[in-house]
Design a protein around this motif. Structure first.
Motif, mmCIF file in Angstrom:
data_model
loop_
_atom_site.group_PDB
_atom_site.id
_atom_site.type_symbol
_atom_site.label_atom_id
_atom_site.label_comp_id
_atom_site.label_asym_id
_atom_site.label_seq_id
_atom_site.Cartn_x
_atom_site.Cartn_y
_atom_site.Cartn_z
ATOM 1 N N GLY A 1 0.814 -1.213 0.000
ATOM 2 C CA GLY A 1 0.000 0.000 0.000
ATOM 3 C C GLY A 1 0.844 1.258 0.000
ATOM 4 O O GLY A 1 0.563 2.217 -0.745
ATOM 5 N N VAL A 2 1.910 1.260 0.811
ATOM 6 C CA VAL A 2 2.790 2.426 0.868
ATOM 7 C C VAL A 2 3.484 2.629 -0.477
ATOM 8 O O VAL A 2 3.570 3.750 -0.992
ATOM 9 N N CYS A 3 3.963 1.538 -1.070
ATOM 10 C CA CYS A 3 4.663 1.637 -2.355
ATOM 11 C C CYS A 3 3.733 2.122 -3.463
ATOM 12 O O CYS A 3 4.129 2.937 -4.309
ATOM 13 N N VAL A 4 2.512 1.638 -3.458
ATOM 14 C CA VAL A 4 1.542 2.083 -4.458
ATOM 15 C C VAL A 4 1.276 3.579 -4.311
ATOM 16 O O VAL A 4 1.198 4.317 -5.308
ATOM 17 N N ALA A 5 1.160 4.049 -3.063
ATOM 18 C CA ALA A 5 0.920 5.480 -2.827
ATOM 19 C C ALA A 5 2.096 6.317 -3.319
ATOM 20 O O ALA A 5 1.905 7.385 -3.936
ATOM 21 N N ILE A 6 3.314 5.841 -3.066
ATOM 22 C CA ILE A 6 4.509 6.563 -3.519
ATOM 23 C C ILE A 6 4.551 6.636 -5.033
ATOM 24 O O ILE A 6 4.793 7.699 -5.627
ATOM 25 N N ILE A 7 4.291 5.510 -5.687
ATOM 26 C CA ILE A 7 4.350 5.454 -7.152
ATOM 27 C C ILE A 7 3.248 6.318 -7.764
ATOM 28 O O ILE A 7 3.476 7.034 -8.749
ATOM 29 N N ALA A 8 2.060 6.264 -7.165
ATOM 30 C CA ALA A 8 0.947 7.066 -7.693
ATOM 31 C C ALA A 8 1.252 8.554 -7.573
ATOM 32 O O ALA A 8 0.969 9.337 -8.503
ATOM 33 N N THR A 9 1.831 8.951 -6.453
ATOM 34 C CA THR A 9 2.189 10.357 -6.275
ATOM 35 C C THR A 9 3.264 10.769 -7.271
ATOM 36 O O THR A 9 3.222 11.873 -7.835
ATOM 37 N N PHE A 10 4.229 9.884 -7.496
ATOM 38 C CA PHE A 10 5.267 10.162 -8.487
ATOM 39 C C PHE A 10 4.644 10.453 -9.851
ATOM 40 O O PHE A 10 5.000 11.430 -10.519
ATOM 41 N N HIS A 11 3.716 9.612 -10.266
ATOM 42 C CA HIS A 11 3.112 9.792 -11.585
ATOM 43 C C HIS A 11 2.233 11.035 -11.636
ATOM 44 O O HIS A 11 2.044 11.611 -12.719
ATOM 45 N N SER A 12 1.703 11.467 -10.489
ATOM 46 C CA SER A 12 0.916 12.700 -10.475
ATOM 47 C C SER A 12 1.753 13.903 -10.892
ATOM 48 O O SER A 12 1.253 14.848 -11.508
ATOM 49 N N PHE A 13 3.053 13.856 -10.518
ATOM 50 C CA PHE A 13 3.942 14.979 -10.815
ATOM 51 C C PHE A 13 4.910 14.668 -11.953
ATOM 52 O O PHE A 13 5.798 15.477 -12.243
ATOM 53 N N ALA B 1 -4.914 20.081 -10.115
ATOM 54 C CA ALA B 1 -5.168 19.049 -9.099
ATOM 55 C C ALA B 1 -3.891 18.693 -8.344
ATOM 56 O O ALA B 1 -3.936 18.301 -7.170
ATOM 57 N N ALA B 2 -2.750 18.815 -9.013
ATOM 58 C CA ALA B 2 -1.466 18.498 -8.377
ATOM 59 C C ALA B 2 -0.870 19.689 -7.639
ATOM 60 O O ALA B 2 0.198 19.565 -7.027
ATOM 61 N N HIS B 3 -1.557 20.813 -7.690
ATOM 62 C CA HIS B 3 -1.052 22.025 -7.055
ATOM 63 C C HIS B 3 -1.434 22.004 -5.575
ATOM 64 O O HIS B 3 -2.285 22.765 -5.128
ATOM 65 N N TRP B 4 -0.753 21.132 -4.793
ATOM 66 C CA TRP B 4 -1.134 20.907 -3.405
ATOM 67 C C TRP B 4 -0.846 22.103 -2.508
ATOM 68 O O TRP B 4 -1.579 22.339 -1.542
ATOM 69 N N LEU B 5 0.240 22.824 -2.783
ATOM 70 C CA LEU B 5 0.597 23.977 -1.958
ATOM 71 C C LEU B 5 0.590 25.236 -2.825
ATOM 72 O O LEU B 5 1.036 25.207 -3.976
ATOM 73 N N PRO B 6 0.119 26.356 -2.289
ATOM 74 C CA PRO B 6 0.074 27.592 -3.084
ATOM 75 C C PRO B 6 1.465 28.126 -3.431
ATOM 76 O O PRO B 6 1.610 28.933 -4.350
#
Length: 699
Positions: A655-667, A683-688
């Protein structure tokens, strides 16, 4: 098993780093500098940089092996590689391959430390899918080499410390200790931040030796053997490697280049193409001379047929770093062009003209040889750039049939401490250091790092400064010519510095230049913002694509939580231990504390010193610290999973690895500089504070 998994991880990491390595096909961010340095190495022309040479040498070697001739113009971000036959993909690929190796090394580091397979896999996935590491690994930059040698050194130290601790002085013990020292040497030879790695390994070594010292079963002779082995491998060997890289650096860069201006005159003289011819030691009235400013790494007193746009509007006087016809001056007596009748110090070579030496305290004029009758001149007019009362403008002034005035008069004041008595009493080439004091304004001919604007061609300003500090008002005659000197006149030149003299001088200049990197940059940041990923760096941009250096938020934030959780739990467990409360992890707590403690120390050594630096700093300076923080996170992850069954550990890890990989592909679009939609960008603009600019993308 571990080797097989490590191989598979490398195979996974390689396409992540090499994906679209040819994009963008333009110069990106610091490729401006390091591609340019590769040019100099291939052309063998001396250049100056604040970093040690190893990584740059390897970049140049990669380009050379790929057939690059060192002719491409890297000077501007956006310069197109495709317009020239440049093997930039090979140069980038070398960096990417080294970056891919850090993934299996992270895995093996955790496994060799005695931690579980899930923890090691999590560490490897975190390094593999960390966006900022991937961005840096894909470009012609130093950080891939730095991170590779950092990860390799930690892996070797882990193997030495963990697997061979109880087998001292055996072959494998020596192997891993020696490889650790070699890794330290290569890391610090890429960037000086490698000193932080030396501090990390050094602190662990001191702790290990302290335990050996307190072990009564270890004899003094045995302890001395341990101490000497570590001193040789972890101090002497890294120093030798570091020095050797500079030895290669000097051998390769044999020819004069753009870096000459940073070095002393003697250093410049050692370079092919910038060697100064021998000159007569004697300076007499009527001699043609070049005057070198001692505090500006060899700029020459210079004039050219261009006037100041304001002030006196007379001909400019500057400091120019290169040998040039406009650097020549003729020394005249105060009240005549040349005294041919009165007896001087010796009869000239024509057996008719008397030669008279220029002595301490003499009043002279300096005629500019190429624009005569213009002479070195000063007056009560403010300097053009340093517009202050105590700095007067210096100009070249005169016209035909005009004998000049008192503003052309300068008093020669030879500095004490000359190498010979004669050089302290009268001017001698390369021997006498002197000031030129203006007779009317009582100011000394002076220069500093102040540059003239475009109208002065960016050359260094020369002024006449009242109450000036001596170092910046001292001059020396480098070349001279006088046809009246006898044939047997002694000729002199610079003593060519040996390797150690050049090594020491270069390091002084590197240190000074590093401390002066204080000019503001739009993407600079302070260390407090790095772990929380407050902002990124725009590396390259076009109409619809953007390479933006930004980390994987889950890894940055998760590793920061891991470091602080370790610090809090360590304090908590120490308090429980002091109070005699039972250990909830019997037999494991100390092991995990030591492992995570070492990596946390590495994080601190690679992060906290940046708070003391006033120079320009950027997010990519955090990458070595991030690597250590990721290892801390993996150790903490292992401890957190200790009480779960094997199936549960694997499920959580997945689960942790999937979350890391998914976040990587988001950016990924800003990691690789590929197409993106405005909606996905927002959607990827998490911080202003992340300013990667979604307005550039279409719907």
């Amino acid at each position: 098993m571990n080797k097989l998994v490590a191989g598979l991880l490398f195979a996974m990491a390689l396409p992540i780093r090499l994906n679209r390595i040819q994009e963008p096909s333009q110069v990106v961010f610091d490729e401006v500098h390091f591609g340019g340095f590769a040019n100099h190495y291939i052309q063998r022309k001396f250049f100056f940089d604040v970093h040690p040479p190893l990584a740059k040498l390897l970049i140049a070697a990669t380009g050379s092996l790929a057939g690059y001739d060192g002719q491409f113009d890297f000077s501007q971000i956006g310069n197109n590689y495709l317009q020239h036959d440049i093997p930039y993909t090979a140069m980038r690929a070398a960096c990417a391959i080294l970056g891919a190796f850090t993934v299996p090394m992270a895995f093996l580091t955790i496994r060799d430390g005695g931690h579980s397979l899930p923890a090691a896999l999590m560490a490897a996935v975190a390094v593999c899918y960390e966006n900022s590491m991937v961005t840096n690994n894909r470009l012609i930059m130093l950080d891939s080499y730095l991170l590779f040698f950092t990860a390799l050194t930690i892996l070797c130290w882990n193997r030495f410390y963990s697997a061979n601790r109880n087998r001292p002085f055996q072959a494998s013990w020596w192997l891993w200790l020696t490889l650790t020292g070699a890794g330290l040497g290569m890391t610090v030879s890429c960037k000086w931040v490698g000193l932080f790695l030396i501090a990390t390994i050094g602190s662990s070594t001191v702790k290990d030796l302290w335990h050996l010292w307190g072990n009564l079963s270890v004899s003094k002779s045995h302890f001395i053997r341990h101490f000497m082995a570590r001193a040789m491998c972890l101090i002497v060997l890294p120093v030798l490697i570091y020095v050797f890289t500079f030895y290669i650096h000097f051998i390769v860069l044999r020819y004069s280049g753009e870096g000459d201006v940073h070095m002393s005159a003697a250093f410049q003289h050692s370079l092919v193409g910038n060697r100064v011819p021998d000159s007569p030691i004697d300076i007499a009235y009527g001699s043609r001379v070049t005057l070198r400013h001692l505090a500006s790494k060899g700029g020459y007193l210079h004039s050219h047929p261009s006037n100041y746009p304001e002030g006196s509007k007379q001909q400019q006087i500057t400091l120019y770093p290169y040998r040039d016809e406009n650097n020549w001056w003729i020394i005249r007596q105060m009240n005549s062009t040349l005294d041919l009748q009165n007896e001087g110090d010796m009869l000239g070579s024509d057996n008719n003209t008397w030669v008279k030496w220029v002595r301490h305290g003499d009043i002279i004029r300096l005629d500019h040889a190429s624009t005569a009758p213009r002479r070195l001149h000063s007056h009560d007019i403010a300097a053009p750039v340093s517009d202050v009362e105590y700095q007067k403008e210096v100009s070249a002034y005169g016209f035909p049939d005009y004998e000049g005035d008192a503003n052309d008069y300068w008093r020669v004041e030879i500095e004490s401490g000359a190498p010979t008595k004669e050089a302290g009493e009268r001017l001698q080439t390369l021997r006498s250091q002197f000031r030129l004091v203006h007779l009317m304004q009582n100011c000394a001919l002076f220069s500093s790092d102040v540059k003239l604007p475009e109208w002065g061609f960016g050359q260094q300003q020369v002024t006449c400064m009242q109450n000036s500090k001596k170092p910046k008002a001292l001059w020396m005659i480098e070349e001279t010519y006088n046809s009246f000197l006898p044939q047997d006149t002694k000729y002199v030149n610079y003593l060519v510095p040996n390797f150690w003299e050049k090594f020491v001088e270069l390091h002084k200049v590197m240190w000074t230049a590093n401390s002066k990197l204080t000019e503001p940059h739009p993407y600079q940041s302070r260390p407090s913002s790095w772990p929380v990923l407050q902002s990124g760096i725009s590396f390259w941009a076009s109409d619809h694509k953007h390479v933006y250096f930004l980390g994987n938020p889950l890894i940055y934030w998760g590793s920061l939580v891991g470091v602080f959780t370790f610090l809090i739990l360590s304090l908590f467990f120490q308090i429980r231990h002091k109070r005699g409360l039972p250990d909830r992890y019997p037999g494991k707590r100390e092991f995990f504390e030591n492992a995570a403690g070492f990596y946390a120390a590495g994080w601190a050594f690679h992060y906290l010193p940046f708070f003391l630096m006033g120079r320009q700093l950027f997010l990519h300076h955090y990458l070595p610290a991030l690597y250590f923080a990721t290892l801390v996170l993996a150790v903490g992850f292992d401890l957190a999973l200790t009480r779960l069954p094997e199936g549960g550990r694997l499920l959580v890890t997945l689960g942790v690895c999937v979350a890391i990989i998914a976040t990587f592909h988001s950016f990924a679009p800003i990691t690789y500089g590929t197409d993106w939609t405005k909606e996905a960008c927002e959607a990827a603009h998490w911080l202003p504070t992340w300013d990667f600019g979604c307005e550039r993308y279409g719907n």
